[in-house]
Design an enzyme around this catalytic site. Structure first.
Site, PDB file in Angstrom:
ATOM      1  CB  SER A 102      -0.835   0.053   1.278  1.00  0.00           C
ATOM      2  OG  SER A 102      -1.818  -1.228   1.171  1.00  0.00           O
ATOM      3  CE  LYS A 178      -5.113  -1.502   0.024  1.00  0.00           C
ATOM      4  NZ  LYS A 178      -4.036  -2.546   0.273  1.00  0.00           N
ATOM      5  CE  LYS A 247       0.449   2.470   4.234  1.00  0.00           C
ATOM      6  NZ  LYS A 247       1.087   1.310   3.706  1.00  0.00           N
TER       7      LYS A 247
END
Length: 295
Positions: A102, A178, A247
């Site tokens: 990611s 994503k 995050k």
């Protein structure tokens, strides 16, 4: 024509998601060389899944495709490039690096550019589906690339880990998608958790609330697969850590700011999850509900 299936596949990062993903590549019939910064993890996972342990990164130079499943795009860059932006080891020209982490899309574009200067190629292919689908080999993949020939090499490897591959566009778009997907998921999670706290204080039974949500317009992946087992039943073991989820939301927040518009919902979700992270540290993200319920 070169038969690239004869080349082994490299896999860097053998954590909660990486180990089962690498196992599925092994099951597809490819020879897989695995590497983790922790040599003990490298040896254990290699033995568990039938892969070849690669203690040093240089042992992956025979691979035509190298998959990375690491915590952040900064870690991806430092794994492949030195401080001057040059490859740490002498990979063969044309090697394809598949970043399934990611990562921050802007950093992916920068890293991809530096690799290109060295004759190497990058595809971003982040995943969605959590550990259960990593084990089953049914992850959803968002694939971005500037090089179709690189995608041609990467896709057969990715197919061993996935049930669906979505072509999102140029390099970095997979990571952008994503981050935005996880922002939407985080918004659903924070909203559902907030509703359960409020309803519980009013006297509603949490299990009944989840049943109603799942039969009504509030239904989502979160209400179907997270709220019941991990919050109502108290498992708190979704396999997705709070620091990583937070995050991703912050990446989405930065992306939206870079696009020049305001993002009040994303800002609120990032702040709410950031408060929980500061209080709880590296726990399963579902533990955030416990924190929010005490406030």
């Amino acid at each position: 024509m070169t038969d690239h299936t004869a080349h082994p596949v490299g896999f860097i990062g053998l954590g909660v998601m990486g180990a089962p993903m690498a196992a599925n590549i092994v099951r597809s019939g490819r020879r897989v060389l695995v590497h983790d910064v922790d040599a003990e993890v490298t040896a254990r996972v290699a033995a568990d899944i039938g892969a070849v342990p690669a203690v040093e990164l240089s042992e992956l130079t025979e691979c035509s495709v190298v998959v990375l499943m690491l915590p952040t795009s900064a870690v991806v860059r430092s794994a492949l490039l030195d401080e001057g932006g040059r490859p740490r080891v002498a990979f063969e020209g044309g090697t394809v690096f598949v970043d399934m982490s990611s990562s921050d899309p802007t950093e992916t574009v920068e890293t991809g550019g530096l690799l290109r200067e060295a004759g190497l190629r990058m595809v971003d292919a982040p995943v969605s589906g959590a550990r259960e689908r990593a084990i089953a080999g049914t992850l959803s993949i968002m694939l971005g690339t500037d090089d179709e020939s690189a995608a041609d090499l990467a896709v057969p490897v990715i197919e061993a880990m996935s049930s669906a591959i979505f072509r999102t566009g140029k390099l970095g778009t997979g990571h952008a998608m994503k981050a935005l997907n996880n922002f939407v998921a985080a918004a659903a999670f924070t909203a559902a958790a907030e509703a359960l706290v409020a309803g519980g204080r009013f006297g509603l039974v949490p299990a009944v609330m989840v049943d109603v949500l799942n039969a009504s317009t509030g239904q989502s992946f979160v209400t179907q697969h997270v709220m019941g087992p991990h919050i109502v039943e108290g498992a708190y073991a979704s396999g997705f850590a709070l620091p990583l989820f937070t995050k991703d939301v912050r990446i989405a927040e930065r992306l939206q700011r870079a696009m020049g518009h305001t993002s009040p919902v994303c800002d609120a979700v990032a702040a709410t999850m950031g408060d929980a992270l500061e209080a709880l540290g590296p726990v399963d993200h579902t533990r955030a509900h416990e924190f929010w319920s005490t406030r």
